[in-house]
Design a protein around this motif. Structure first.
Motif, PDB file in Angstrom:
ATOM      1  N   CYS A   1     -36.031 -87.836  46.817  1.00 21.78           N
ATOM      2  CA  CYS A   1     -36.584 -86.476  46.780  1.00 21.78           C
ATOM      3  C   CYS A   1     -35.673 -85.477  46.068  1.00 21.78           C
ATOM      4  O   CYS A   1     -36.013 -84.304  45.949  1.00 21.78           O
ATOM      5  CB  CYS A   1     -36.890 -85.983  48.192  1.00 21.78           C
ATOM      6  N   ARG A   2     -34.492 -85.910  45.632  1.00 25.25           N
ATOM      7  CA  ARG A   2     -33.540 -85.096  44.867  1.00 25.25           C
ATOM      8  C   ARG A   2     -32.979 -83.918  45.660  1.00 25.25           C
ATOM      9  O   ARG A   2     -32.509 -82.945  45.084  1.00 25.25           O
ATOM     10  CB  ARG A   2     -34.166 -84.586  43.566  1.00 25.25           C
TER      11      ARG A   2
ATOM     12  N   LEU B   1     -26.491 -87.470  56.396  1.00 23.72           N
ATOM     13  CA  LEU B   1     -27.252 -88.117  55.334  1.00 23.72           C
ATOM     14  C   LEU B   1     -28.223 -89.140  55.912  1.00 23.72           C
ATOM     15  O   LEU B   1     -29.375 -89.244  55.469  1.00 23.72           O
ATOM     16  CB  LEU B   1     -26.299 -88.787  54.334  1.00 23.72           C
ATOM     17  N   TYR B   2     -27.783 -89.879  56.928  1.00 26.92           N
ATOM     18  CA  TYR B   2     -28.664 -90.847  57.559  1.00 26.92           C
ATOM     19  C   TYR B   2     -29.802 -90.141  58.298  1.00 26.92           C
ATOM     20  O   TYR B   2     -30.939 -90.627  58.317  1.00 26.92           O
ATOM     21  CB  TYR B   2     -27.884 -91.744  58.520  1.00 26.92           C
TER      22      TYR B   2
ATOM     23  N   ALA C   1     -35.538 -88.865  58.753  1.00 24.94           N
ATOM     24  CA  ALA C   1     -36.521 -87.794  58.911  1.00 24.94           C
ATOM     25  C   ALA C   1     -37.489 -87.717  57.734  1.00 24.94           C
ATOM     26  O   ALA C   1     -38.695 -87.554  57.920  1.00 24.94           O
ATOM     27  CB  ALA C   1     -35.804 -86.463  59.083  1.00 24.94           C
ATOM     28  N   LYS C   2     -36.981 -87.838  56.534  1.00 25.54           N
ATOM     29  CA  LYS C   2     -37.812 -87.636  55.344  1.00 25.54           C
ATOM     30  C   LYS C   2     -38.372 -88.937  54.770  1.00 25.54           C
ATOM     31  O   LYS C   2     -39.453 -88.962  54.219  1.00 25.54           O
ATOM     32  CB  LYS C   2     -37.005 -86.929  54.244  1.00 25.54           C
ATOM     33  N   HIS C   3     -37.597 -90.007  54.857  1.00 21.67           N
ATOM     34  CA  HIS C   3     -37.988 -91.281  54.240  1.00 21.67           C
ATOM     35  C   HIS C   3     -37.902 -92.378  55.297  1.00 21.67           C
ATOM     36  O   HIS C   3     -37.034 -93.243  55.238  1.00 21.67           O
ATOM     37  CB  HIS C   3     -37.075 -91.601  53.053  1.00 21.67           C
ATOM     38  N   ASP C   4     -38.781 -92.316  56.260  1.00 19.12           N
ATOM     39  CA  ASP C   4     -38.735 -93.224  57.406  1.00 19.12           C
ATOM     40  C   ASP C   4     -38.864 -94.690  56.992  1.00 19.12           C
ATOM     41  O   ASP C   4     -38.293 -95.576  57.624  1.00 19.12           O
ATOM     42  CB  ASP C   4     -39.836 -92.861  58.403  1.00 19.12           C
ATOM     43  N   ASP C   5     -39.588 -94.954  55.906  1.00 16.66           N
ATOM     44  CA  ASP C   5     -39.756 -96.336  55.456  1.00 16.66           C
ATOM     45  C   ASP C   5     -38.463 -96.907  54.861  1.00 16.66           C
ATOM     46  O   ASP C   5     -38.311 -98.115  54.747  1.00 16.66           O
ATOM     47  CB  ASP C   5     -40.897 -96.432  54.439  1.00 16.66           C
TER      48      ASP C   5
ATOM     49  N   GLU D   1     -30.842 -96.849  49.423  1.00 11.01           N
ATOM     50  CA  GLU D   1     -31.835 -96.476  48.420  1.00 11.01           C
ATOM     51  C   GLU D   1     -31.884 -94.963  48.237  1.00 11.01           C
ATOM     52  O   GLU D   1     -32.324 -94.491  47.198  1.00 11.01           O
ATOM     53  CB  GLU D   1     -33.213 -97.005  48.818  1.00 11.01           C
ATOM     54  N   CYS D   2     -31.417 -94.224  49.235  1.00  2.00           N
ATOM     55  CA  CYS D   2     -31.339 -92.762  49.120  1.00  2.00           C
ATOM     56  C   CYS D   2     -29.933 -92.319  48.700  1.00  2.00           C
ATOM     57  O   CYS D   2     -29.790 -91.497  47.800  1.00  2.00           O
ATOM     58  CB  CYS D   2     -31.690 -92.100  50.450  1.00  2.00           C
TER      59      CYS D   2
END
Length: 131
Positions: free
Chosen positions: A47-48, A60-61, A66-70, A77-78
């Motif tokens: 999401c930048r 960060l985790y 919260a934002k990228h649950d998958d 990957e983030c």
């Protein structure tokens, strides 16, 4: 006593004038470049979103969950800095405790000045008690 020589007064006036002028263009550019680098120290690849340089791995985790649950199974990957991150130990305290060697207590000195040795010495009597 006087208020100082003319040289001191001139130096003080020069310093006051420098403060009024503020930063030079080079100093402003350098400060803004540093602020830009610091503000974008961590950037989510998906999401930048940017995080400050002092953001901890646990923060960060938290963003990943919260934002990228998958992506929570593979948080790298983030953020690349989350490689080897343990969600069960977010601050890394358990890993530090496991690596720290166990310190053994030193044996008490016979002639030590600590309270326990003084009490032991007082309780032990050599010979007969006088009546």
């Amino acid at each position: 006593m006087g208020k100082g020589s003319n040289v001191q007064k001139a130096n003080a006036a020069r310093e006051r004038n420098q403060k009024k002028l503020g930063k030079t263009d080079e100093e402003r550019r350098a400060a803004s470049d540093k602020a830009k680098k610091d503000s974008a120290a961590y950037m989510c690849k998906i999401c930048r979103q940017t995080f400050m340089v002092n953001a901890k791995a646990s923060l960060l985790y938290l963003h990943v969950t919260a934002k990228h649950d998958d992506k929570k199974d593979n948080p790298t990957e983030c953020f690349d800095s989350l490689a080897g991150f343990d969600p069960a130990d977010p601050d890394g305290k358990k890993a530090v405790c496991a690596k720290a060697p166990v310190k053994k207590k030193k044996a008490a000195n016979k002639g030590g000045d600590d309270l326990l040795s003084l009490l032991d010495a007082g309780l032990k009597t050599k010979g007969k008690k006088k009546k």
